[in-house]
Each structure stands twice: as structure tokens, then as C-alpha cells.
Design an enzyme around this catalytic site. Structure first.
Site, PDB file in Angstrom:
ATOM      1  N   ALA A   1      42.593  50.042  27.265  1.00 16.96           N
ATOM      2  CA  ALA A   1      43.354  51.115  27.914  1.00 16.96           C
ATOM      3  C   ALA A   1      43.681  50.834  29.368  1.00 16.96           C
ATOM      4  O   ALA A   1      44.217  51.683  30.055  1.00 16.96           O
ATOM      5  CB  ALA A   1      42.566  52.418  27.814  1.00 16.96           C
TER       6      ALA A   1
ATOM      7  N   ASP B   1      38.817  41.952  37.071  1.00 21.87           N
ATOM      8  CA  ASP B   1      38.110  42.918  36.215  1.00 21.87           C
ATOM      9  C   ASP B   1      36.639  42.546  36.064  1.00 21.87           C
ATOM     10  O   ASP B   1      35.743  43.383  36.224  1.00 21.87           O
ATOM     11  CB  ASP B   1      38.762  42.983  34.817  1.00 21.87           C
ATOM     12  CG  ASP B   1      40.172  43.554  34.843  1.00 21.87           C
ATOM     13  OD1 ASP B   1      40.712  43.732  35.940  1.00 21.87           O
ATOM     14  OD2 ASP B   1      40.725  43.811  33.758  1.00 21.87           O
TER      15      ASP B   1
HETATM   16  N1  LIG Z   1      33.616  48.950  22.777  1.00 20.70           N
HETATM   17  C1  LIG Z   1      34.018  47.724  22.471  1.00 20.70           C
HETATM   18  N2  LIG Z   1      33.412  47.043  21.483  1.00 20.70           N
HETATM   19  C2  LIG Z   1      33.800  45.772  21.197  1.00 20.70           C
HETATM   20  N3  LIG Z   1      34.830  45.116  21.809  1.00 20.70           N
HETATM   21  C3  LIG Z   1      35.478  45.765  22.762  1.00 20.70           C
HETATM   22  C4  LIG Z   1      35.109  47.088  23.157  1.00 20.70           C
HETATM   23  N4  LIG Z   1      35.926  47.465  24.156  1.00 20.70           N
HETATM   24  C5  LIG Z   1      36.776  46.425  24.365  1.00 20.70           C
HETATM   25  N5  LIG Z   1      36.528  45.413  23.535  1.00 20.70           N
HETATM   26  C6  LIG Z   1      37.260  44.122  23.455  1.00 20.70           C
HETATM   27  O1  LIG Z   1      38.213  44.107  24.506  1.00 20.70           O
HETATM   28  C7  LIG Z   1      39.559  44.024  23.991  1.00 20.70           C
HETATM   29  C8  LIG Z   1      40.496  44.895  24.826  1.00 20.70           C
HETATM   30  O2  LIG Z   1      40.800  44.177  25.974  1.00 20.70           O
HETATM   31  P1  LIG Z   1      42.128  44.367  26.827  1.00 20.70           P
HETATM   32  O3  LIG Z   1      42.005  43.444  27.956  1.00 20.70           O
HETATM   33  O4  LIG Z   1      43.328  44.300  25.968  1.00 20.70           O
HETATM   34  O5  LIG Z   1      42.008  45.867  27.349  1.00 20.70           O
HETATM   35  P2  LIG Z   1      41.213  46.423  28.609  1.00 20.70           P
HETATM   36  O6  LIG Z   1      40.266  45.382  29.101  1.00 20.70           O
HETATM   37  O7  LIG Z   1      40.618  47.719  28.209  1.00 20.70           O
HETATM   38  O8  LIG Z   1      42.383  46.686  29.640  1.00 20.70           O
HETATM   39  P3  LIG Z   1      42.769  45.889  31.014  1.00 20.70           P
HETATM   40  O9  LIG Z   1      42.454  44.440  30.791  1.00 20.70           O
HETATM   41  O10 LIG Z   1      44.242  46.127  31.189  1.00 20.70           O
HETATM   42  O11 LIG Z   1      41.967  46.545  32.065  1.00 20.70           O
HETATM   43  C9  LIG Z   1      39.438  44.530  22.559  1.00 20.70           C
HETATM   44  O12 LIG Z   1      40.422  43.894  21.767  1.00 20.70           O
HETATM   45  C10 LIG Z   1      38.053  44.042  22.165  1.00 20.70           C
HETATM   46  O13 LIG Z   1      38.112  42.696  21.797  1.00 20.70           O
HETATM   47  C1  LIG Z   2      47.298  42.991  34.789  1.00 19.34           C
HETATM   48  C2  LIG Z   2      46.061  42.460  35.498  1.00 19.34           C
HETATM   49  O1  LIG Z   2      46.375  42.308  36.894  1.00 19.34           O
HETATM   50  C3  LIG Z   2      44.918  43.449  35.455  1.00 19.34           C
HETATM   51  C4  LIG Z   2      44.394  43.801  34.102  1.00 19.34           C
HETATM   52  O2  LIG Z   2      43.341  44.723  34.256  1.00 19.34           O
HETATM   53  C5  LIG Z   2      45.700  41.129  34.898  1.00 19.34           C
HETATM   54  C6  LIG Z   2      44.720  40.332  35.749  1.00 19.34           C
HETATM   55  O3  LIG Z   2      44.505  40.631  36.928  1.00 19.34           O
HETATM   56  O4  LIG Z   2      44.194  39.348  35.172  1.00 19.34           O
HETATM   57 MG   LIG Z   3      40.937  43.478  29.748  1.00 19.55          MG
END
Ligand SMILES: Nc1ncnc2c1ncn2[C@@H]1O[C@H](COP(=O)(O)OP(=O)(O)OP(=O)(O)O)[C@@H](O)[C@H]1O
Ligand SMILES: C[C@@](O)(CCO)CC(=O)[O-]
Ligand SMILES: [Mg+2]
Length: 402
Positions: free
Chosen positions: A136, A184
């Protein structure tokens, strides 16, 4: 038995431009966290078990098979080995089709095989629960990479340091994202608030905001992939560098000014910069009509300013309230988003505790231990139950080590 935990993150200024070595500002969303339970006793022998209830995903591998596959481990190599990734995919994950399951299992196995040498591989059950929305924009993947790295380094009997945990968590992020900036995992490891520059630890520094940063996060529930969005921006950059480079430079100025404004608690400047940063992200093509609904409602009700946060394309938006927003205005803002659009809103204080470790053997109260284990065994523990029983610094007052 022990539990590792790490927070999600909110990028306040500079998502996407961070990938191009521009400064960005981010903070931990320390009450939104992943928790990994590690069990090594009273479980099936010689089996590695993974349970990710948030994804409704469980899997098992025989430890003997794993060791035959990779008889050498590469604890020294904190770069991404395409050949190890390929071996994992073809030999261990060919039966997994769901992309969320696949990326989570790839990261899990990659870190397991790289960090834990064969001599330390024995029966193991890993159960991960999280109060972070998955995929998200709040750094769920980084938080997962950090809890896995921390736990596997402990099982490999390494001396745990934030630097080492963060380096491995970055490898986990590379497995999921390709070539991320590392912002992150750095926030999920260290917590707090940071001014971050990719590959530049000298200029990555902690921020100490004069006032706690309170914000509203809105989750649109619109799925998107960070990897795809980052690569779309790359395509745009490569096709029109003379236009995109100045946008990224402008974002760098926004981030630097925004970091100062947060430290000095200059709310008017923060609000202006939030609006500008969102506009620049729109111009890179990473917004979404569902995010614009939140931004437009913020303007219509005059409660503050909103920008997308994380990779965009859906996911979450971040709203800072202005001083004139009344409690009723804010309630109307949140109710409209919750009820009319089925979005989820959270009021969050940004900053706080990074990765941490809880040794369950140190807890003498048996009821407290069984309440914790119930959370991991239940398929649908609520956020409130998890916070009440596990949150570092929360009501259960557990001996988390930071
Ligand atoms: N609760 C969880 N249990 C297991 N795997 C998870 C869980 N939460 C996230 N993941 C892993 O992280 C992936 C999501 O990562 P993604 O980088 O697309 O989103 P994000 O890290 O939430 O967002 P962003 O990188 O933009 O901040 C999922 O596909 C899964 O592989
Ligand atoms: C979109 C981005 O800037 C943040 C994702 O949480 C990608 C990154 O920094 O690797
Ligand atoms: Mg991510």
C-alpha cells in the site's frame, strides 16, 4: 522462541526522486508493524515452515533438500545473485502462482539461504503477522525484509547490529523491487525520521522535529506494484531526460526545504511543499484517480494538504492538517473517505521505534505468552489485539530490545 518486529514507513517528501540519488524525507509509522515469530522446538523435524496468514499463504521445504541445492552460503555477499534467485524460482517455487505469495517466498528463501549457513539450519517455523496494509505504499516489503534479516542473523549467531540488519534487508528489498533506493529498509531498521540519500550514508541524517509529526494516512485499497511504478518512471526518464531531470531536481529542493520546515515546525511551509510534491509526482504519472479523490476532498473541506506517499498508483495518501481544521471538519473528511469510498484512514504519529527483538523465554507470565502465541496462530487477529499484546512501547509493556 523469539519475535522480531519492524515498522512501516511514510515518505513525507521525495518518493521516486530518491531512486535517482536525490534527498528524501521519511519517518517510521511505528505503530504499523510486522512481527515474525521464530520457533525452533516442538515443531516438525528437519522442515523449514513458512506461515504468512495476512497473505493466506503457508509452505514447507525439507531442510535436506535446501542444503543439497545450495551447499555453500554467501554470508559475505550482500549483492543480489541472479543465479541464486533463479535456483530458488525453478527448484523451490515452481508450484506457486499467486504473485504476492511468490515475491514473499522468494525474499524469505533468498535471505534464509544467504544468511544461515548449513551448520545452523535445523527445524524452523516462521510465522509473520503485520498491522501494515500489504502493498500500500507504507513499506510493508521493507518491514518484512527487516524482520526476516534480523531473525536469520540471530539464528546464524551473528552479532546483531542495525548496520548489518539494514544491509541484508536491502538485499531482501532488491529481491522484491529490483533496484530500490533503500529508504524503506533504512527507516524500518532505524525508526525515527531521516533525511536520506541513496548510497550516501554521510549525508543521511536523523531529523529531530520540534513537534511530533501527526498525519492522517488514507489507504485507498487500490492495489499497485512498486516495482512497476518505479520502472514506469525510469522509462519516462530515459525517453525525456531534459524534462524529467528538472522535475527530480525540484523534488530534491522540496525535500531539503521540507526537512527543515518539519524540524522547525513551520506548518505553512510544510503544507505548501506537500502540495508541490504531489503535483510533481502527478507529472511523473504515478498518481491515480482514487488518490485524487482524497486530494480533492482535502481542498474542498479546506482541512490541509494531501500527497500520495510511497510509489503511488493507488496505495496510500498522506494528509497534513492545517491549524484551522476543526475536529468536525476532520471527522467529516475521514467519514466521507471511509463511508463513501470504503477507504481506511489512520491518524498516525510519525517517527518512533525501529526494529526490535523480544525473547519470549524472558517473559515469566504464562498467560501473556499464550496470548502472544494465539495472535500468531489465529488467521485473523485484529489490529487492536496485536497492538494490545505486542506493540513495542504499548500497553503490554514487554521487554523489547531495541
Ligand atoms: N504481511 C505480509 N506477509 C507476507 N509478505 C508480505 C506482507 N506484507 C508485505 N509482504 C510482501 O511485500 C510485498 C509488497 O511489497 P510492495 O513493495 O509492492 O509494497 P509496499 O512495500 O507495501 O509499498 P511501498 O514499497 O510503495 O512502500 C508483497 O507482495 C509481499 O511479498
Ligand atoms: C517509489 C520509491 O521511492 C519508494 C517506495 O516506497 C522507491 C524507492 O525509493 O526505492
Ligand atoms: Mg515495498
Amino acid at each position: 522462541m523469539f519475535v522480531t518486529s519492524a515498522p512501516g514507513k511514510v515518505i513525507i517528501f521525495g518518493e521516486h526522486s530518491a531512486v535517482y540519488y536525490k534527498p528524501a524525507i521519511a519517518a517510521a509509522a511505528s505503530s504499523l508493524r510486522s512481527y515474525l515469530l521464530i520457533e525452533t522446538e516442538n515443531i516438525t523435524t528437519n522442515v523449514l515452515q513458512l506461515s504468512f496468514p495476512n497473505l493466506k499463504f503457508q509452505h514447507k521445504w525439507s531442510i535436506e533438500n535446501l542444503s543439497q541445492l545450495t551447499d555453500t552460503h554467501s554470508l559475505q555477499s550482500k549483492t543480489l545473485s541472479q543465479s541464486l534467485l533463479q535456483t530458488i524460482d525453478t527448484a523451490l517455487l515452481s508450484d506457486i502462482v499467486n504473485p504476492l505469495h511468490k515475491s514473499a517466498a522468494q525474499c524469505f528463501l533468498y535471505l534464509y539461504l544467504s544468511i544461515i549457513p548449513p551448520m545452523h539450519r535445523s527445524s524452523l517455523k516462521c510465522t509473520l503477522i503485520s498491522t501494515l496494509p500489504v502493498g500500500a505504499g507504507l513499506g510493508s516489503s521493507a518491514s518484512v525484509s527487516v524482520v526476516l534479516s534480523q531473525a536469520f542473523l540471530k539464528l546464524a549467531q551473528c552479532t546483531l547490529s542495525p548496520t548489518l540488519i539494514n544491509e541484508w534487508a536491502y538485499v531482501g528489498e532488491m529481491v522484491m523491487h529490483g533496484k530500490p533506493s533503500g529508504i524503506d529498509n533504512t527507516i524500518a531498521t532505524y525508526g525515527g525520521a531521516l533525511q536520506f540519500i541513496k548510497d550516501d550514508p554521510q549525508n543521511t541524517k536523523e531529523l529531530f522535529p520540534k513537534k511530533p509529526i501527526v498525519a492522517i494516512l488514507t489507504y485507498t485499497r487500490i492495489p499497485r506494484s512498486t516495482k512497476t511504478l518505479v520502472s514506469n518512471v525510469r522509462v519516462l526518464y530515459e525517453s525525456m531526460p531534459e524534462i524529467v531531470e528538472p522535475i527530480l531536481d525540484s523534488m530534491a529542493h522540496v525535500a531539503l526545504k521540507g526537512g527543515d520546515a518539519l524540524q522547525e515546525a513551520k506548518l505553512d511551509d510544510v503544507l505548501q511543499l506537500v502540495r508541490i510534491n504531489h503535483g510533481l509526482l502527478v507529472s511523473l504519472g504515478v498518481s491515480h484517480p482514487g488518490l485524487e479523490i482524497i486530494r480533492n476532498l482535502t481542498t474542498e473541506l479546506q482541512v490541509g494538504e494531501t500527497k500520495l506517499t510511497g510509489a503511488g498508483g493507488g496505495g496510500c495518501a498522506l494528509t497534513f492538517l492545517n491549524n484551522s481544521a476543526s475536529e468536525q471538519d476532520v471527522a467529516q473528511f475521514r467519514d466521507t473517505l471511509n463511508q463513501r469510498y470504503d477507504y481506511q484512514t489512520f491518524e498516525t504519529t510519525l517517527g518512533g521505534i525501529g526494529c526490535s527483538l523480544l525473547d519470549l523465554n524472558q517473559i515469566t507470565n504464562k498467560e501473556q505468552i499464550s496470548a502472544i502465541l494465539d495472535l500468531f496462530n489465529s488467521q485473523n487477529a485484529s489490529m487492536e489485539q496485536i497492538d494490545n499484546n505486542l506493540l513495542p512501547g504499548g500497553p503490554a509493556d514487554l521487554p523489547w530490545k531495541i
